[in-house]
Design a protein around this motif. Structure first.
Motif, mmCIF file in Angstrom:
data_model
loop_
_atom_site.group_PDB
_atom_site.id
_atom_site.type_symbol
_atom_site.label_atom_id
_atom_site.label_comp_id
_atom_site.label_asym_id
_atom_site.label_seq_id
_atom_site.Cartn_x
_atom_site.Cartn_y
_atom_site.Cartn_z
ATOM 1 N N SER A 10 23.895 50.473 5.538
ATOM 2 C CA SER A 10 24.202 50.589 4.108
ATOM 3 C C SER A 10 25.646 51.018 3.936
ATOM 4 C CB SER A 10 23.272 51.614 3.452
ATOM 5 O OG SER A 10 23.421 51.606 2.049
ATOM 6 N N HIS A 11 26.367 50.292 3.108
ATOM 7 C CA HIS A 11 27.768 50.635 2.848
ATOM 8 C C HIS A 11 27.910 51.471 1.578
ATOM 9 C CE1 HIS A 11 32.111 50.255 3.079
ATOM 10 N NE2 HIS A 11 32.114 49.900 1.800
ATOM 11 N N GLY A 12 27.290 51.009 0.494
ATOM 12 C CA GLY A 12 27.414 51.702 -0.780
ATOM 13 C C GLY A 12 26.244 52.600 -1.131
ATOM 14 N N GLY A 13 25.169 52.517 -0.374
ATOM 15 C CA GLY A 13 24.006 53.376 -0.611
ATOM 16 C C GLY A 13 22.779 52.656 -1.120
ATOM 17 N N SER A 14 22.923 51.450 -1.650
ATOM 18 C CA SER A 14 21.767 50.735 -2.212
ATOM 19 C C SER A 14 20.748 50.367 -1.144
ATOM 20 C CB SER A 14 22.225 49.469 -2.942
ATOM 21 O OG SER A 14 22.962 49.794 -4.092
ATOM 22 N N VAL A 15 21.208 49.875 -0.001
ATOM 23 C CA VAL A 15 20.275 49.481 1.057
ATOM 24 C C VAL A 15 19.569 50.724 1.609
ATOM 25 C CG1 VAL A 15 20.026 48.341 3.301
ATOM 26 C CG2 VAL A 15 21.568 47.392 1.596
ATOM 27 N N ARG A 16 20.296 51.830 1.696
ATOM 28 C CA ARG A 16 19.669 53.095 2.130
ATOM 29 C C ARG A 16 18.565 53.495 1.162
ATOM 30 N NH1 ARG A 16 23.611 56.808 1.099
ATOM 31 N NH2 ARG A 16 22.635 56.955 -0.946
ATOM 32 N N ASP A 17 18.818 53.381 -0.139
ATOM 33 C CA ASP A 17 17.818 53.727 -1.143
ATOM 34 C C ASP A 17 16.601 52.808 -1.048
ATOM 35 O OD1 ASP A 17 19.542 55.711 -1.993
ATOM 36 O OD2 ASP A 17 20.286 54.575 -3.714
ATOM 37 N N PRO A 40 25.954 52.620 13.017
ATOM 38 C CA PRO A 40 27.294 53.045 12.588
ATOM 39 C C PRO A 40 28.151 51.872 12.133
ATOM 40 C CG PRO A 40 27.173 53.035 14.970
ATOM 41 C CD PRO A 40 25.787 52.703 14.465
ATOM 42 N N ARG A 41 29.164 52.177 11.340
ATOM 43 C CA ARG A 41 30.149 51.156 10.980
ATOM 44 C C ARG A 41 30.933 50.776 12.221
ATOM 45 N NH1 ARG A 41 32.585 53.507 5.255
ATOM 46 N NH2 ARG A 41 30.586 53.522 4.188
ATOM 47 N N ILE A 42 31.474 49.563 12.215
ATOM 48 C CA ILE A 42 32.322 49.131 13.328
ATOM 49 C C ILE A 42 33.643 48.610 12.785
ATOM 50 C CG2 ILE A 42 30.411 48.599 14.894
ATOM 51 C CD1 ILE A 42 30.804 45.632 14.146
ATOM 52 N N GLY A 55 26.931 62.856 10.662
ATOM 53 C CA GLY A 55 27.001 64.204 10.101
ATOM 54 C C GLY A 55 25.879 64.489 9.127
ATOM 55 N N SER A 56 25.371 63.459 8.494
ATOM 56 C CA SER A 56 24.253 63.609 7.556
ATOM 57 C C SER A 56 23.501 62.285 7.491
ATOM 58 C CB SER A 56 24.763 64.005 6.160
ATOM 59 O OG SER A 56 25.595 62.980 5.650
ATOM 60 N N GLY A 57 22.352 62.327 6.878
ATOM 61 C CA GLY A 57 21.551 61.109 6.726
ATOM 62 C C GLY A 57 20.697 60.824 7.944
#
Length: 199
Positions: A10-17, A40-42, A55-57
């Motif tokens: 998730s980049h902006g948070g929508s997919v995480r939600d 992680p991002r690459i 660090g979180s999530g």
């Protein structure tokens, strides 16, 4: 407990939600629980740009998470009608599981979020299905018996759950989109349990 892996980038948070809603659907099934993991991002040269431990999530996924799960829900934002590079990079490193046949016969489902209504939701879902087919997984979608699939005016497809985030305003997940995410998690967990009981 039967563990269902909900793996996402998730980049902006929508997919995480969406992942959390799918996990809620999984947990609504007696005997099933969700294991939330991310990647992680690459950078452009395919190097991780984040620390080894977030660090979180949610924790970063390991190959063992895939091997141990009874089913998989896979999510990514859309990048030009395809899954995002960090998720693809992780999947490209699962050859050892393919060689062992570790995922053969496990049910799987996919989910995505896009900036525009016709921004490649279905092609992104299909792009995530391809490596899962190579792994021998059993793909699940959303049947039209789900009322929200007929009512939605934003995201939601028979290929999997989807969300219309918008290009600038990061719209909240709609009521129909939420219902479809939860339904997908529930269907995945129920199928995993049925397969487990029949083996």
């Amino acid at each position: 407990m039967t563990e269902i892996l909900v793996l996402y980038y998730s980049h902006g948070g929508s997919v995480r939600d969406m992942a959390k809603l799918i996990a809620r659907g999984v947990s609504s099934v007696a005997g099933a629980q969700a294991r939330l993991r991310t990647v992680p991002r690459i950078s452009a040269n395919h190097e991780a740009t984040e620390p080894d431990i977030p660090g979180s999530g949610d924790p970063y996924v390991e190959l063992a998470d895939l091997k141990e799960c009874a089913a998989l829900a896979l999510g990514s934002p859309t990048r030009f009608g395809n899954m995002a590079a960090p998720l693809k990079y992780f999947l490209d490193g699962t050859s050892s599981l393919w060689l062992d046949g570790a995922l053969i016969g496990k049910p799987a489902a996919v989910f995505t979020s896009t900036g525009s209504l016709h921004g490649g939701q279905e092609s992104t879902l299909l792009s995530m299905m391809l490596p899962l087919l190579h792994h021998g997984m059993l793909l699940l979608g959303l049947p039209y018996s789900e009322p929200a699939l007929l009512n939605t005016s934003t995201g939601g497809t028979p290929y999997g759950a989807s969300h219309l985030a918008g290009t600038m305003d990061d719209k909240a997940i709609s009521t129909d989109e939420k219902a479809l995410c939860i339904a997908l998690g529930k269907r995945l967990a129920e199928t995993a349990l049925k397969l487990k009981q029949s083996s």
